[in-house]
Design a protein around this motif. Structure first.
Motif, short mmCIF file in Angstrom:
data_model
loop_
_atom_site.label_atom_id
_atom_site.label_comp_id
_atom_site.label_asym_id
_atom_site.label_seq_id
_atom_site.Cartn_x
_atom_site.Cartn_y
_atom_site.Cartn_z
N UNK A 46 0.91 -1.28 0.09
CA UNK A 46 -0.11 -0.08 -0.01
C UNK A 46 0.83 1.17 0.08
N UNK A 47 0.42 2.27 -0.47
CA UNK A 47 1.14 3.58 -0.50
C UNK A 47 0.18 4.83 -0.27
N UNK A 48 0.62 5.82 0.15
CA UNK A 48 -0.28 7.16 0.32
C UNK A 48 -0.77 7.67 -0.83
N UNK A 49 -0.05 7.31 -1.93
CA UNK A 49 -0.37 7.86 -3.40
C UNK A 49 -2.04 7.10 -3.86
N UNK A 50 -2.74 8.02 -4.22
CA UNK A 50 -3.95 7.44 -4.94
C UNK A 50 -3.51 6.95 -6.44
N UNK A 51 -4.22 5.82 -6.94
CA UNK A 51 -3.75 5.17 -8.02
C UNK A 51 -4.97 4.62 -8.76
N UNK A 80 -7.67 3.74 -3.56
CA UNK A 80 -7.61 4.91 -2.65
C UNK A 80 -6.17 4.92 -1.78
N UNK A 81 -5.85 6.05 -1.38
CA UNK A 81 -4.86 5.98 -0.77
C UNK A 81 -4.70 5.07 0.56
#
Length: 121
Positions: A46-51, A80-81
């Motif tokens: 997971x990551x903070x970035x929306x993808x 989602x983030x």
């Protein structure tokens, strides 16, 4: 710096084993053409970035949170983030487009290879 580039001239980054991305970065977003080798895996992360993304060619099995789908050309996803997700490429591999907001600054240290012909278009 030019506002234009050719995908074939962008050095692929080794994102995961068997997965490379060609990144076009702006101030607030990044567009990535991702080439997945046959049966390659992007393990759960997971990551903070929306993808946001779309399959250009090939197939993959994509899990976002608790939902899993088999996807082919033209099918899309929204992540989602901070949502756990993972991807398994099909037997023929895949090429996808991902858009990240903000850009994936954690990829800046990834190893790049020499330019080579892209698998798409």
């Amino acid at each position: 710096m030019s506002a234009f580039d050719d995908l074939a001239e962008i050095r692929p980054l080794a994102v995961w084993n068997g997965i490379a991305g060609r990144v076009v970065t702006g101030e607030r977003t990044a567009l990535v053409v991702v080439e997945l080798d046959p049966n390659s895996v992007a393990s759960e992360h997971s990551h903070e970035n929306e993808q946001l993304g779309m399959v250009l060619s090939g197939s993959l099995s994509f899990r976002v949170g608790d939902e899993t789908r088999d996807l082919g050309p033209g099918e899309t996803w929204r992540i989602p983030s901070n949502t756990p997700h993972e991807v398994h490429a099909g037997p023929e591999g895949a090429v996808v487009i991902d858009v990240f907001a903000p850009p994936r600054h954690d990829w800046q240290g990834l190893e790049s290879s020499e330019p080579r012909p892209p698998r798409w278009p």
